[in-house]
Design an enzyme around this catalytic site. Structure first.
Site, PDB file in Angstrom:
ATOM      1  N   ASP A 269      81.251 -48.880  76.110  1.00 24.64           N
ATOM      2  CA  ASP A 269      80.322 -49.611  76.979  1.00 24.64           C
ATOM      3  C   ASP A 269      80.630 -49.391  78.460  1.00 24.64           C
ATOM      4  OD1 ASP A 269      82.292 -52.002  75.546  1.00 24.64           O
ATOM      5  OD2 ASP A 269      82.484 -51.616  77.685  1.00 24.64           O
TER       6      ASP A 269
ATOM      7  N   GLY B 134      89.271 -40.625  68.666  1.00 26.09           N
ATOM      8  CA  GLY B 134      90.461 -40.763  69.510  1.00 26.09           C
ATOM      9  C   GLY B 134      91.750 -40.404  68.798  1.00 26.09           C
TER      10      GLY B 134
ATOM     11  N   ASP C  98      90.722 -49.346  73.739  1.00 24.93           N
ATOM     12  CA  ASP C  98      89.665 -50.361  73.703  1.00 24.93           C
ATOM     13  C   ASP C  98      88.822 -50.103  72.463  1.00 24.93           C
ATOM     14  OD1 ASP C  98      86.645 -51.030  75.628  1.00 24.93           O
ATOM     15  OD2 ASP C  98      87.781 -52.293  74.236  1.00 24.93           O
ATOM     16  N   SER C  99      89.410 -50.397  71.311  1.00 28.29           N
ATOM     17  CA  SER C  99      88.785 -50.006  70.040  1.00 28.29           C
ATOM     18  C   SER C  99      88.024 -51.172  69.426  1.00 28.29           C
ATOM     19  CB  SER C  99      89.883 -49.582  69.054  1.00 28.29           C
ATOM     20  OG  SER C  99      90.634 -50.739  68.684  1.00 28.29           O
TER      21      SER C  99
ATOM     22  N   ASP D 290      87.624 -53.235  65.724  1.00 24.22           N
ATOM     23  CA  ASP D 290      88.700 -53.761  64.880  1.00 24.22           C
ATOM     24  C   ASP D 290      89.059 -52.747  63.801  1.00 24.22           C
ATOM     25  OD1 ASP D 290      87.037 -56.316  65.999  1.00 24.22           O
ATOM     26  OD2 ASP D 290      89.180 -56.745  65.777  1.00 24.22           O
TER      27      ASP D 290
HETATM   28  N1  SAM Z   1      86.047 -54.957  73.630  1.00 23.11           N
HETATM   29  C1  SAM Z   1      85.713 -54.696  72.231  1.00 23.11           C
HETATM   30  C2  SAM Z   1      86.678 -55.388  71.321  1.00 23.11           C
HETATM   31  O1  SAM Z   1      87.632 -55.975  71.839  1.00 23.11           O
HETATM   32  O2  SAM Z   1      86.461 -55.353  70.097  1.00 23.11           O
HETATM   33  C3  SAM Z   1      85.666 -53.211  71.990  1.00 23.11           C
HETATM   34  C4  SAM Z   1      84.498 -52.636  72.698  1.00 23.11           C
HETATM   35  S1  SAM Z   1      84.185 -50.938  72.618  1.00 23.11           S
HETATM   36  C5  SAM Z   1      82.480 -51.039  72.340  1.00 23.11           C
HETATM   37  C6  SAM Z   1      84.876 -50.361  71.093  1.00 23.11           C
HETATM   38  C7  SAM Z   1      84.597 -48.872  70.992  1.00 23.11           C
HETATM   39  O3  SAM Z   1      85.515 -48.209  70.128  1.00 23.11           O
HETATM   40  C8  SAM Z   1      83.192 -48.531  70.444  1.00 23.11           C
HETATM   41  O4  SAM Z   1      82.451 -47.889  71.447  1.00 23.11           O
HETATM   42  C9  SAM Z   1      83.476 -47.614  69.248  1.00 23.11           C
HETATM   43  O5  SAM Z   1      82.494 -46.623  69.068  1.00 23.11           O
HETATM   44  C10 SAM Z   1      84.825 -47.051  69.646  1.00 23.11           C
HETATM   45  N2  SAM Z   1      85.605 -46.451  68.543  1.00 23.11           N
HETATM   46  C11 SAM Z   1      85.776 -46.924  67.291  1.00 23.11           C
HETATM   47  N3  SAM Z   1      86.543 -46.081  66.562  1.00 23.11           N
HETATM   48  C12 SAM Z   1      86.877 -45.046  67.403  1.00 23.11           C
HETATM   49  C13 SAM Z   1      87.654 -43.855  67.251  1.00 23.11           C
HETATM   50  N4  SAM Z   1      88.250 -43.571  66.078  1.00 23.11           N
HETATM   51  N5  SAM Z   1      87.790 -43.033  68.316  1.00 23.11           N
HETATM   52  C14 SAM Z   1      87.182 -43.323  69.506  1.00 23.11           C
HETATM   53  N6  SAM Z   1      86.410 -44.424  69.717  1.00 23.11           N
HETATM   54  C15 SAM Z   1      86.274 -45.276  68.670  1.00 23.11           C
END
Ligand code: SAM
Length: 291
Positions: A93, A146, A163-164, A166
């Site tokens: 985001d 990532g 910043d993933s 869960d």
């Molecule tokens: N602030 C939020 C929280 O505390 O749950 C997280 C927000 S951010 C939108 C989480 C991001 O992690 C998403 O955009 C998602 O697509 C990304 N994400 C999930 N798995 C991932 C991975 N294996 N590698 C890179 N990005 C990943």
């Protein structure tokens, strides 16, 4: 995510299997799709403003995002004190990116996000979160997993911010020990890893698991906390792994000097809240110490 058809309420799915949920009334849907990675919904809610959920789990809301994004960035960057290259994993985001880029001494930010749709539609429908950060020339934006990126990159970083989502779906690999180990190998001396580590009152086992892995990799393995209203269940833990024990011992006076030199205003972060965030309540200390 399930909907109440009359008014269309969406329910938080993170704790549904444990018998708890909360609901947000959907006043307007801006975008909804099942991307290659997850179910993305961006909608308006009267109380929290524009919101994003991924797989039914609240990710970011216009009203309280400043708390999480300020505390996940200014704590490690000001504690480190001389960060020049930052890696963000996830963060689609753009909120973490926005806050990192406020530090003018940082020369490069590499951001690795798995789902281009999150960034595309957050830019389109929640532009105030990234606030133009995606146009900053210091950004290297990579759409990839990532976990795979940190295994392959040869770059080094002073601060890594995970910043993933869960540990379910695409985010699950970002909680594995091999992921943390690969990051450790990419940290410069005195570097810091911070992680989104859930709400300990609700997800205590996840925090204990992460800290146990950090303990096998870093001299310092702990967390710090901040309360984000829409991450329900109490204060949230931000994992903290580093070999430099002096960083968490910095005085409020030193943090105040560094924050003043950074030259920007915040809505949550202060040097006192930074210091206080590491003062863990007994039940969280138990989760950390039993790791
Ligand atoms: N602030 C939020 C929280 O505390 O749950 C997280 C927000 S951010 C939108 C989480 C991001 O992690 C998403 O955009 C998602 O697509 C990304 N994400 C999930 N798995 C991932 C991975 N294996 N590698 C890179 N990005 C990943």
């Amino acid at each position: 995510m399930s909907d109440d058809k009359e008014e269309r309420w969406v329910t938080e799915t993170l704790y549904k299997s444990e018998g708890f949920t909360c609901a947000f009334r959907v006043d307007r849907v801006l975008h909804e799709e099942r991307t290659a990675e997850q179910h993305l919904v961006i909608f308006d809610n009267a109380l929290f403003g524009r919101m994003m959920t991924l797989d039914g789990i609240t990710q970011v809301t216009a009203r309280d995002e400043f708390i999480y994004h300020e505390m996940m960035t200014h704590v490690p960057i000001l504690a480190h004190g001389r960060a020049r290259h930052v890696l963000i994993i996830g963060g689609g985001d753009g909120g973490i990116l926005r806050e990192v880029l406020r530090h003018k001494d940082i020369g490069k930010v590499t951001m690795v996000e798995i789902d281009p749709a999150v960034t595309e539609f957050a830019k389109a429908h929640m532009p105030q979160v990234s606030a133009g950060a995606f146009d900053d020339p210091r950004l290297e934006l990579i759409f990839a997993d990532g976990a795979k990126f940190v295994e392959q990159t040869g770059d080094s970083y002073d601060v890594v911010i995970v910043d993933s989502t869960d540990p379910i779906g695409p985010g699950e690999v970002l909680f594995r020990e091999e992921f943390y180990r690969a990051i450790k190998a990419r940290l410069t001396p005195g570097g810091v890893l911070v992680t989104q580590n859930g709400v300990p009152f609700m997800q205590g086992a996840e925090l204990t698991s992460t800290i146990g892995k950090f303990r096998r990799l870093f001299r310092v393995a702990t967390c710090y906390m901040a309360t984000i209203p829409t991450y329900v269940g109490g204060p949230m833990a931000m994992g903290w792994g580093t070999d430099d024990a002096s960083l968490a011992a910095l005085t409020v006076e030193e943090l105040t000097k560094r924050f003043a030199a950074a030259g920007f205003a915040t809505r949550y972060y202060t040097p006192d809240t930074h210091k206080a965030a590491f003062a863990l309540p007994r039940y969280v200390l138990d989760l950390v110490e039993n790791a």
